[in-house]
Write a protein that holds these residues in place. Structure first.
Motif, PDB file in Angstrom:
ATOM      1  N   SER A 115      35.610  50.356  -7.704  1.00 12.77           N
ATOM      2  CA  SER A 115      34.700  49.327  -8.212  1.00 12.77           C
ATOM      3  C   SER A 115      33.262  49.555  -7.751  1.00 12.77           C
ATOM      4  N   THR A 116      33.080  50.058  -6.540  1.00 13.99           N
ATOM      5  CA  THR A 116      31.732  50.233  -6.003  1.00 13.99           C
ATOM      6  C   THR A 116      31.184  51.643  -6.196  1.00 13.99           C
ATOM      7  N   GLY A 182      27.115  44.302  -2.879  1.00  8.13           N
ATOM      8  CA  GLY A 182      28.275  45.168  -3.060  1.00  8.13           C
ATOM      9  C   GLY A 182      27.978  46.630  -2.834  1.00  8.13           C
ATOM     10  N   ASN A 183      26.859  46.935  -2.153  1.00 11.87           N
ATOM     11  CA  ASN A 183      26.514  48.344  -1.971  1.00 11.87           C
ATOM     12  C   ASN A 183      27.406  49.045  -0.964  1.00 11.87           C
ATOM     13  N   ARG A 208      30.438  43.291  -7.947  1.00 13.12           N
ATOM     14  CA  ARG A 208      30.756  44.711  -7.827  1.00 13.12           C
ATOM     15  C   ARG A 208      31.887  44.933  -6.826  1.00 13.12           C
ATOM     16  N   ASP A 209      31.919  44.115  -5.783  1.00 12.09           N
ATOM     17  CA  ASP A 209      32.995  44.199  -4.791  1.00 12.09           C
ATOM     18  C   ASP A 209      33.440  42.802  -4.379  1.00 12.09           C
TER      19      ASP A 209
END
Length: 484
Positions: A115-116, A182-183, A208-209
Motif C-alpha cells: 500500500s505504501t 503514510g510515508n 495510504r497506510d
C-alpha cells in the motif's frame, strides 16, 4: 454495522480469496463499520481493503465526550506506572508477534509494503521499532520530566512537609488527536509517549497506510487499554479538521502546506506540526571515511523518512564526493516493495512520473550526477524510484531545502566562512570533522533540532532519544502548587 474488534478481515489480503477485507474504525464501542467506505489500493492500483470513513458529526460527538471524561493517567484511578509499563510492553509484543485483525505479522508487513511502496524489509524494521518504543516509552516519558517537578498525579513530595511548595507536572489536556501520514510506518511510534503520560489518543490514519495504526490500536487494546483510551477515526481530508478541532491538543504530520496551515494558528487547538526534515550533512576534511554512512543516511529506510539526509555540504572536492556517493547509491536495487531484496520506494506509475517532473523542475541549473531519469517502470502499473544526486555550486541554494519521497540528495561545496548558516532548518545535522566552535554554533541555532556525529546515520533514533524534542514538551506543563 458494529463488529467485534478482531472481526476485520473477510479473507487474508493478497490471497485472492474472496471479498476485500474491511478496516473498521476502532471507537469507544469497539469497532464501527460505516456505510461510507474507500477502497485502499496498492502501488499498482489493485484493491487491498475497504476502509470505513467516519462522518464528521460522529467524530465531533465522540471527541467531545472523551474530552469531558477524566483522564486515565498513570498513578491515578488505580493505575500505577508499573502496570502501565506492563500493558505497553504487552501491546508491543502483540504488535510484533500476534495475529491481529485477521493478519499475521508477515501478512501485515506485506500489506503495508504494497500500500505504501515502502520496501518490506523497511516495514519489518518499523514494526520492530514500534514494539521497542512501546517497551520503553514509560521510561522515555519520565526522562522528559523536569527534575524539579513531581510525576503526574503526585501533589506532594515525600521530602516536603505539609503546606510546602511543590512543582507538579501535569497535562495540558486529556485528549490528543493525531493526523497521521503514510510515508513510513514508524511515524506511529511518535505519538505513543502520550499514552504513557495519561492521554487518550484518537488517530486519523493515512489512507495510504491505515493498516499500521489499526494493528497498533488492536495491540494496545489487547494489552489492556480500554476502547475509549485509544481509537482510530478514518475520515477524508475535509473531515480531518473535526479531529484536530475536537481534540485538546493535536499532532499533525504533512508537507509544507500542512505545516503552514496549522503552524500559523489556523486552529483553535494547539497543534504540534511534523513536517519535512530537510536533514543535512556536513563533511569537513577527508570525506572518504564517511562515504558509507552518508550513503546510508540518504538511502537507508528506503529514503522515505524525514530523517533521511537530503543535502550534503563538503569542504574538499565536492565533485569527487558527489560522484563517489552516486556510485554507492546506484547499487540500490529496485523491485516490487514486497520483495525481500527491494531497497527503493515504489509509487503508482503516474505518481512516480509526477515526482520525476518535480525533480527536473527543482534541479534546473544544477548538474545531474545520477538520476537524470529516476522512474523504473515495474510493468504492473507501479514504478520504483531510483536515487538521484545533483551537484549545486552554492551551499545556500534553494535546492538544499527540496525534499522528495525517495533517495534524492543535493551536494554543495562548503567553507568555514559559510559557518552554520547553510545548515539551518534541519531536523538533524550530521557532522564529520566539526570542531567545538562549529558544534556550538549548530547547537545555538534554534532551527536545528538534533546534531549527530557521522559515526551513525542521520536516521538513528533509539526510543529514549527525542525526535523533534520530546512529545512531553508539548503535552505537559509545570505548575506551582503551594499552601494546599
Amino acid at each position: 454495522m458494529a463488529t467485534a474488534p478482531n472481526d476485520v478481515a473477510t479473507a487474508p489480503p493478497g490471497t485472492g480469496g474472496g471479498a476485500l477485507p474491511f478496516i473498521d474504525a476502532l471507537v469507544p464501542a469497539g469497532a464501527y463499520r460505516t456505510g461510507r467506505r474507500e477502497t485502499v489500493r496498492d502501488v499498482a492500483g489493485e484493491p487491498l481493503a475497504e476502509l470505513s470513513l467516519v462522518p464528521g458529526l460522529y467524530i465531533a460527538r465522540t471527541l467531545d465526550r472523551l474530552r469531558r471524561e477524566p483522564a486515565p493517567s498513570a498513578g491515578e484511578q488505580g493505575r500505577s506506572p508499573a502496570l502501565l509499563a506492563r500493558r505497553l510492553r504487552a501491546a508491543g509484543e502483540a504488535f510484533a508477534s500476534d495475529t491481529l485483525g485477521g493478519l499475521t505479522p508477515k501478512e501485515h508487513d506485506r500489506l503495508v509494503a504494497r500500500s505504501t511502496g515502502v520496501p518490506v524489509s523497511v516495514v519489518r524494521a518499523a514494526t520492530a521499532t514500534i514494539a521497542d518504543v512501546l517497551a520503553k516509552v514509560v521510561d522515555t516519558a519520565a526522562g522528559a520530566r523536569p527534575r524539579a517537578a513531581l510525576p503526574p498525579g503526585r501533589r506532594q513530595s515525600p521530602n516536603t512537609g505539609a503546606g510546602a511548595g511543590a512543582v507538579v507536572w501535569r497535562r495540558r489536556g486529556r485528549l490528543l488527536g493525531v493526523n497521521a501520514s503514510g510515508n513510513h510506518p514508524a511515524v506511529h511510534s511518535l505519538w505513543l509517549e502520550a499514552l504513557a503520560l495519561g492521554y487518550r489518543v484518537a488517530v486519523r490514519p493515512s489512507r495510504r497506510d491505515p493498516f499500521t495504526p489499526h494493528r497498533l490500536v488492536l495491540a494496545l487494546r489487547s494489552g489492556g487499554f480500554a476502547d475509549d483510551e485509544v481509537l482510530t477515526l478514518p475520515c477524508d481530508h475535509g473531515t480531518a479538521d473535526e479531529l484536530v478541532g475536537g481534540s485538546d491538543l493535536a499532532m499533525v504530520f504533512g508537507g509544507d502546506a500542512t505545516v503552514r496551515r496549522y503552524a500559523g494558528g489556523g486552529s483553535r487547538t494547539p497543534v504540534l506540526t511534523q513536517g519535512p526534515g530537510r536533514v543535512k550533512v556536513l563533511v569537513r576534511g577527508r570525506w572518504e571515511p564517511y562515504l558509507d554512512v552518508v550513503a546510508d543516511s540518504v538511502g537507508g529506510l528506503g529514503g522515505v523518512s524525514c530523517l533521511n539526509a537530503t543535502a550534503v555540504l563538503v569542504e574538499h572536492d565536492a565533485r569527487g564526493f558527489a560522484e563517489a556517493l552516486a556510485e554507492r547509491l546506484a547499487a540500490l536495487r529496485p523491485g516490487p516493495p514486497e520483495q525481500e531484496d527491494a531497497q527503493l520506494p515504489c509509487l503508482p506509475l503516474a505518481e512516480a512520473r509526477r515526482v520525476e517532473d518535480a525533480l527536473r523542475r527543482g534541479a534546473a541549473g544544477c548538474e545531474p550526477v545520477l538520476g537524470d531519469t529516476v522512474v523504473h517502470d515495474l510493468g504492473d502499473g507501479s514504478a520504483a524510484l531510483r536515487p538521484a544526486v545533483h551537484l549545486v555550486d552554492d551551499p545556500t541554494a534553494e535546492q538544499l531545502g527540496l525534499e522528495l519521497p525517495f533517495p534524492c540528495v543535493w551536494v554543495a561545496p562548503w567553507s568555514p566562512d559559510h559557518g552554520a548558516a547553510p545548515l539551518r532548518g534541519s531536523l538533524v545535522v550530521g557532522v564529520a570533522g566539526g570542531n567545538t566552535a562549529l558544534v556550538d554554533a549548530l547547537l545555538d541555532e534554534p532551527s536545528i533540532r538534533n546534531v549527530y556525529g557521522l559515526d551513525r546515520p542521520t536516521w538513528w533514533l533509539p526510543p529514549e532519544m527525542p525526535h523533534d524534542g520530546y512529545l512531553a514538551e508539548f503535552l505537559m506543563r509545570s505548575t506551582a502548587l503551594a499552601g494546599i
